[in-house]
Design an enzyme around this catalytic site. Sequence first.
Site, mmCIF file in Angstrom:
data_model
loop_
_atom_site.group_PDB
_atom_site.id
_atom_site.type_symbol
_atom_site.label_atom_id
_atom_site.label_comp_id
_atom_site.label_asym_id
_atom_site.label_seq_id
_atom_site.Cartn_x
_atom_site.Cartn_y
_atom_site.Cartn_z
ATOM 1 C CD GLU A 1 -5.498 -3.257 -5.128
ATOM 2 O OE1 GLU A 1 -6.412 -2.670 -4.493
ATOM 3 O OE2 GLU A 1 -4.899 -4.254 -4.694
ATOM 4 C CE LYS B 1 -10.894 -4.208 -0.680
ATOM 5 N NZ LYS B 1 -10.296 -3.821 -1.972
ATOM 6 C CE LYS C 1 -4.338 -1.574 2.024
ATOM 7 N NZ LYS C 1 -5.204 -0.952 1.007
ATOM 8 C CG ASP D 1 -10.463 -1.755 -4.448
ATOM 9 O OD1 ASP D 1 -11.672 -1.894 -4.232
ATOM 10 O OD2 ASP D 1 -9.610 -1.962 -3.576
ATOM 11 C CG ASP E 1 -4.415 -0.466 -2.810
ATOM 12 O OD1 ASP E 1 -4.842 0.438 -3.549
ATOM 13 O OD2 ASP E 1 -5.105 -0.996 -1.914
#
Length: 365
Positions: free
Chosen positions: A213, A265, A157, A238, A187
């Site tokens: 992402e 998700k 991240k 996402d 991400d």
Amino acid sequence: MLHYELTKRVFHFRRPAGTSRGVYLTRTSWFVRLTCDTSQRGMLGDGVGECAPLPDLSCDAMPDDEYERTLRAMCERYVETGEIPYEALRPYPSMLFGLETAHAQMLGLPPFDGATPFSRGEEGIPINGLVWMGTFEEMYARVVEKLDAGFHCVKLKIGAIDWSRELQLIRFVRERFSRDEVELRLDANGGFTTDVALQRLEELAKYDIHSIEQPIAVRQWSALRELCDARLVPIALDEELIGVNDVEEKARLLDAIRPQYIILKPSLHGGMRGCMEWISLARERGIGSWMTSALESNVGLRAISLFAAQVYDNREERREERGESIVHSPMPQGLGTGQLFTDNIPMGLQVRGERLWMSEPPMQL
């Protein structure tokens, strides 16, 4: 006769979970328990699902009292009819996911039917090693920890520290491991501005990045399309998918942006039914996908893992090509979040090496 029960619970992170939207210290979930008279044919009697909206991210995030009131109304509709009100729940994906997984578990329907090697404890699902945002020193230590643990797919991240330091971390991994040895995922959580995004992708391209992402903020379809078309680093969507609940709008988004991947998700992207719509549309367009958790407890994580094992073939495929034995490894999923909380619910999930395994435990709520 059907009955439902709601339980609210607050979980506490072992360490602050840093994202581009801030830092999470706690996590609130509602658990839907469905029961029925066992005399009804086909009914197994009991099922539990987790409804877990993320503040400032979920399209159905709202004040707790309003969320619970809405969820109760949906549960009342379900017990009156015995059917999930899918269309009414489209705007509330976290509620839909909890209700449909409780329903499936109660009836012994997929993915709770024990039909996959994962659900029977015979095979593990490959997962990525997740490295949270933090200081350079913290992220460096976490990268080393994941590599030492044997992960062949690491997700960083990024966006919390200086860009040059983040590149240094990426360079550290790539200098030691080739793309065949370690798959690098990033991400950005929409953290790049449009004026620097292309330049940063050019800098990243030399490090054989698997995907990044959401490089820029949502609702900038034209700019995202340009980044996807540049093909410097494969783009995975996402946050862009959140709140896009209509099937026609889903197709319009994919046609407009043409990403290389989408990341699903269920709590954010329409529950299991909504995710299957995304997957079907993506496959028609040659777009890849995988699943991740949205920081649910082990109850939600177990349901997502069972669902991912049902949807994707997580077994290694071995076949002969030109006289050589070739192993086609499955796509790692983002399901290694079971140790996030100090007070998580034991559900028989265990990370061994770079795979998530499951055994069937008693329900503890």
